[in-house]
Design an enzyme around this catalytic site. Structure first.
Site, PDB file in Angstrom:
ATOM      1  N   ASN A 158      14.664   0.690 -25.844  1.00 20.22           N
ATOM      2  CA  ASN A 158      15.361   1.293 -26.979  1.00 20.22           C
ATOM      3  C   ASN A 158      14.719   0.822 -28.284  1.00 20.22           C
ATOM      4  O   ASN A 158      14.585  -0.378 -28.524  1.00 20.22           O
ATOM      5  CB  ASN A 158      16.842   0.875 -26.939  1.00 20.22           C
ATOM      6  CG  ASN A 158      17.689   1.637 -27.942  1.00 20.22           C
ATOM      7  OD1 ASN A 158      17.318   1.783 -29.104  1.00 20.22           O
ATOM      8  ND2 ASN A 158      18.826   2.117 -27.499  1.00 20.22           N
ATOM      9  N   VAL A 194      15.705   0.530 -31.280  1.00 21.79           N
ATOM     10  CA  VAL A 194      16.495  -0.314 -32.186  1.00 21.79           C
ATOM     11  C   VAL A 194      17.004  -1.571 -31.486  1.00 21.79           C
ATOM     12  O   VAL A 194      17.743  -2.358 -32.086  1.00 21.79           O
ATOM     13  CB  VAL A 194      17.692   0.465 -32.792  1.00 21.79           C
ATOM     14  CG1 VAL A 194      17.216   1.644 -33.591  1.00 21.79           C
ATOM     15  CG2 VAL A 194      18.665   0.900 -31.708  1.00 21.79           C
ATOM     16  N   GLU A 195      16.594  -1.783 -30.255  1.00 19.52           N
ATOM     17  CA  GLU A 195      16.993  -2.998 -29.546  1.00 19.52           C
ATOM     18  C   GLU A 195      15.756  -3.854 -29.255  1.00 19.52           C
ATOM     19  O   GLU A 195      15.265  -4.539 -30.136  1.00 19.52           O
ATOM     20  CB  GLU A 195      17.779  -2.639 -28.285  1.00 19.52           C
ATOM     21  CG  GLU A 195      19.118  -1.961 -28.608  1.00 19.52           C
ATOM     22  CD  GLU A 195      19.960  -1.683 -27.384  1.00 19.52           C
ATOM     23  OE1 GLU A 195      20.285  -2.615 -26.642  1.00 19.52           O
ATOM     24  OE2 GLU A 195      20.301  -0.491 -27.161  1.00 19.52           O
ATOM     25  N   MET A 196      15.207  -3.768 -28.037  1.00 23.83           N
ATOM     26  CA  MET A 196      14.074  -4.624 -27.683  1.00 23.83           C
ATOM     27  C   MET A 196      12.729  -3.952 -27.978  1.00 23.83           C
ATOM     28  O   MET A 196      11.697  -4.612 -28.025  1.00 23.83           O
ATOM     29  CB  MET A 196      14.201  -5.048 -26.234  1.00 23.83           C
ATOM     30  CG  MET A 196      15.506  -5.826 -26.000  1.00 23.83           C
ATOM     31  SD  MET A 196      15.935  -6.103 -24.274  1.00 23.83           S
ATOM     32  CE  MET A 196      15.135  -7.662 -23.979  1.00 23.83           C
ATOM     33  N   VAL A 248      14.897  -5.861 -32.645  1.00 28.38           N
ATOM     34  CA  VAL A 248      13.575  -6.192 -33.160  1.00 28.38           C
ATOM     35  C   VAL A 248      13.399  -5.619 -34.567  1.00 28.38           C
ATOM     36  O   VAL A 248      13.774  -4.482 -34.843  1.00 28.38           O
ATOM     37  CB  VAL A 248      12.486  -5.629 -32.221  1.00 28.38           C
ATOM     38  CG1 VAL A 248      11.106  -5.717 -32.872  1.00 28.38           C
ATOM     39  CG2 VAL A 248      12.473  -6.392 -30.897  1.00 28.38           C
TER      40      VAL A 248
END
Length: 360
Positions: A144, A146-148, A104
């Site tokens: 997370n 830096v992910e979702m 994201v």
């Protein structure tokens, strides 16, 4: 009062009770309907006896169907742009061709997305084994940053509660209440991921006695792969899934000023600094780039890296030594690795004619 009048009065008085009884019976029948057990099938070459299906989360058709929808669901990310399938892409070997997946807001981590297939054969997940199960792994990327990037699991649940389709799917998968909870989300995604299997490769057919399934070069490469004095690859890439699921420092990324310490951050034991899990070699031609940091772009680069003995550092595993392979031996080893790519099957796409059934 005549008999006919009495009969009419009886019908008038009992009809509402009958309707209530029928409605209650129908509701009870629906709510008590048990999910159907799912018969998992394994492609040629995989050991069904090694499958890990926890008793607290048996495979059912309804859970897997729900888990598949959740796997492709962008509502699990903050801006509704990312799903599990965004980084573990089905037509890319359930991996990511990018060195680092984009989360994201365009954020990137420092590790390459590992493939999802054949995770049914191991408990610990991620490159560093920080998740003790597939269920625990399933919710990690969702929260997370830096992910979702979801702020918390309650926000995820609130979104799903606003979708009538999900209400029905959770009701079927987890009767009688059908609650949308973190536990149920994790169990559903993990159940779907356990159906993602890779096998039925030329190597598997070669093992079945079909000697023409692999080229002569690939067969020579297989001997190099097994030979302790040559490739010595089988010391870590062992078994039907070509991984001992253990953690090793092979020197990848250790030249950095502040290297990723991998397993040591989870289990602070001497020797685990810079150690990462041995990845499976199945579907290896589909899962580039390689290594935990995606630093090796081709299989040729990987072979060259191992041939040189990795990258020297304080914690280099003693198994990693220069191989001194000839040009022909490198070529043969490459041809063998190519023979480990077969086909991937998963719920809704079980295409292999060479399957072994497992009744859960």
């Amino acid at each position: 009062m005549t008999d006919s009048v009495t009969l009419r009065l009886f019908r008038i008085l009992t009809l509402p009770l009958l309707l209530i009884f029928t409605a209650c019976s129908s509701t009870t029948e629906i709510s008590e309907k048990k999910p159907a057990k799912y018969e998992l099938t394994f492609p040629l070459g995989l050991d069904s006896e090694s499958a890990i299906i926890p008793k607290y989360n048996p495979l059912t058709e309804e859970k897997i169907k729900l888990g598949k929808k959740l796997y492709f669901e962008t509502k699990l990310s903050l801006d509704e742009s990312i799903s599990c399938a965004s980084c573990h892409i089905p037509d890319k070997g359930f991996a990511d061709p990018s060195q680092f997946s984009v989360g994201v807001g365009g954020k990137k981590g420092g590790r390459q997305a590992p493939p999802v297939f054949n995770r049914i054969f191991t408990l610990k997940q991620f490159w560093d084994g920080r998740a003790a199960s597939l269920e625990e792994q399933a919710l990690g990327p969702v929260q997370n940053p830096v992910e979702m990037a979801m702020p918390d699991i309650d926000t995820v649940i609130k979104r799903l509660l606003g979708d009538s389709d999900y209400k029905a799917l959770f009701q079927s998968a987890f009767p009688p209440a059908g609650d949308i909870t973190a536990d149920h989300i994790a169990k559903s995604i993990a159940s779907f991921e356990r159906t993602i299997l890779a096998g039925n490769s030329p190597f598997d057919h070669f093992q079945m006695g079909h000697t023409d399934a692999m080229s002569e070069s690939a067969q020579r490469g297989y001997e190099i792969f097994k030979n302790e004095k040559k490739g010595n690859c089988e010391t870590c890439h062992v078994g039907f899934n070509f991984s001992d699921e253990n953690y090793y420092n092979i020197g990848v990324g250790m030249q950095a000023k502040n290297p990723d310490l991998g397993r040591h951050a989870i289990q602070e034991l001497e020797g685990y600094q810079g150690a990462f899990k041995t990845p499976t070699l199945r579907q290896i031609t589909e899962t580039a780039p390689y290594m935990h940091d995606g630093s090796q772009k081709t299989l040729e680069e990987v072979i060259t890296f191992y041939d040189k003995g990795g990258h020297a550092n304080k914690w280099l595993n003693p198994k990693i030594k220069p191989l001194k392979l000839t040009k022909q031996e490198k070529h043969d080893l490459l041809e063998f690795l190519k023979a480990l790519t077969g086909e991937i099957s998963w719920y809704g796409k079980e295409k292999s004619s060479k399957m072994v059934s497992l009744k859960n």
